[in-house]
Design an enzyme around this catalytic site. Sequence first.
Site, PDB file in Angstrom:
ATOM      1  CB  CYS A 272       3.532   1.390   5.048  1.00 50.31           C
ATOM      2  SG  CYS A 272       3.346   1.869   6.773  1.00 50.31           S
TER       3      CYS A 272
ATOM      4  CB  CYS B   6       6.347   5.181   6.768  1.00 51.29           C
ATOM      5  SG  CYS B   6       6.665   3.516   6.154  1.00 51.29           S
TER       6      CYS B   6
ATOM      7  CB  CYS C 270       5.750  -1.284   7.468  1.00 48.56           C
ATOM      8  SG  CYS C 270       6.555   0.039   6.538  1.00 48.56           S
TER       9      CYS C 270
ATOM     10  CB  CYS D 113       7.584   2.682   9.689  1.00 44.91           C
ATOM     11  SG  CYS D 113       5.865   2.153   9.570  1.00 44.91           S
TER      12      CYS D 113
ATOM     13  CG  ASP E 249     -14.678   2.599 -13.661  1.00 51.20           C
ATOM     14  OD1 ASP E 249     -14.645   2.011 -14.752  1.00 51.20           O
ATOM     15  OD2 ASP E 249     -13.676   2.918 -13.016  1.00 51.20           O
TER      16      ASP E 249
HETATM   17 ZN   LIG Z   1       5.570   1.925   7.360  1.00 47.40          ZN
END
Ligand SMILES: [Zn+2]
Lengths: 236, 406
Positions: free
Chosen positions: B195, B198, B211, B214, B330
């Site tokens: 997330c 958070c 999430c 949160c 890369d």
């Molecule tokens: Zn979250």
Amino acid sequence: MSTEDLRIVWIYPDLLSTYGDRGNMLILAARARGRGIPVETIEIRSDQALPDSADLYLIGGGEDGPQALAAQRLNADGGLHRAVARGSVVFAVCAGYQLLGTSFFAKGSSYPGLSLLDLQSDRGPARAVGELHGVIDPRLGLPPLSGFENHGGRTHLGPGVSPLAQVTTGIGNDGTSEGAWRGNLIGTYSHGPALSRNPALADLLLRWATGAGYLPPLDDTWTDRLRHERQVAVAP
Amino acid sequence: MPLRAKVASSVSRTAAALSRAAGRGDGSVIGGWIGLKIDPELLTHLAAGRSVALISGTNGKTTTTKLTVAALESAGRVATNAFGANMPTGHTSALAKAGSTPYAVLEVDEHYLARVLEETRPRVVALLNLSRDQLDRAKEVAMMAQMWRTALAAHPGVQIVANADDPMVTWAALGSPSVTWFSAGQRWHDDSWVCPECGGAIQRAGGDWRCTTCPLRRPRPHWVVEEDGVVDPTGAWHQVKLQLPGTVNIGNAATALAVAAQFGVRPADAVMRLSTVTSVAGRYAQVERDGRLIRLLLAKNPASWLEAFDMAEAAPTLLSINARDPDGLDTSWLFDVDFAPLYGRRVLITGDRAYDLAVRLQVNGIPFEHVTSFPDALAAVPPGRLEVIANYTAFQDIRAELDRVN
Ligand SMILES: [Zn+2]
């Protein structure tokens, strides 16, 4: 699941998989199967308990936030520490390599690592991006390391570990040495699918994990060509 | 427009035309560069008085820009950077060349969104997706989302049109108070397990996501892809008939309709016009050469490779990989792509970094043949269809072999 299978655990692909890190698991599994060794690959997400009975553990690269979160969860879980105490093999790249040490730097501050290797990491003056080549510790009996690095950290080795290689192109730990090893643990800044260019290193991990003193050769024509091409590309 | 801007604009047009005449591509970068040298505020002056839409994201922006232009042309003339020059020099050149138009639709490199937002004062910004791309130098995905969020928060009057299926885009868009959400699907999930708000784990179920720690969760979309069509905010379904392959392009069409609607264009009027788009700067173009019907697909990063496999038919397939500056140096991303969908097809490989691809395909268990050039690839396959999937500079090389097909 059979207990005779070679068990390879990829730790926290949800957090630590930024540069094709899945490659190392795929390569090890393919090289084991190529010798008729049955393999079980297990991906353990960061909200799952880490089994401590596998033969080989892989840790990949990642961004600062996920790296700090992974360290916190691995320390709280304890599974990797128990596995290492049992003699399991660990191969870690980039952020995963830093995690194995006593501390590393992320999001502007220092975080405690897993303290499985005597090393600590901080920030370097500039990001190290590009080809990374080196001469591997002769005690490991491997051809030169060939890889690509992309990291902002620098790593300082304590007396309890040996450098994996001496740098011939690139930065690695500090511009001189690259990676670290002790016992069955190897860490390297050669990021992502590091084993794709280093099949002998892959086979060393497989020998450690299976206890086999010898593994029959595989057809490495394309890898040899790739290694040669990269060697020529960095030649002065 | 101030005199300095007029001069800059005129010189920019001339320089671009000269560069084109000299055979140096389409001239849009050099023209814009000279114009901005003469007047650093030229882009602002050129954008003033136009209703502007910006289209940004990791993948699909060139196609979505072209579809949006097609949709919006029903309302009036539209200036656009059709050649994919998606940094301020390209925008400047495109607007200078177009002269006065009521509308402009500009594709914007995701790194430049904040600056172009500041300079062009758009009415609408469309945000498509964010995923790993050119890793050895691009901003990490979470940093990019943060940059977008900050930029959008500084311009609360701009209407955002954003992909509700991408957690990173959703979080970035929530920097703005006014967002129209579309659901275009997301095949690639590996850059959004954590997330951005958070640091908690993102949980997915079907197309939904949330999430676990949160309140951040997938917003309810106003525009939704359903079968081969798009449902608009009133609930009306519009069939989308495209000449471009793949379900991903139905999602791009939904985005184009949602953007056009912000300018008052009704989806029922716009949807017919989308089928006029046949190829996008060579992408999806079909070319006949020596009895081979060649189709070009561009795949720049893991997410777009998955889309390309979805678009390609079961026919001999040439894969070409370079790792020059514009591609990123890369090649480790090759291991983020599962090439299994190619199993059972005849696969040829070429490009500067064909050996990296060879090692990847071997691990993937996909048989392949290595050829050293595009003509060798043509000679190796029988008459009939040849699908070509290539990353950026490899794509441009092959396009040049085919006389810069558009
Ligand atoms: Zn979250």
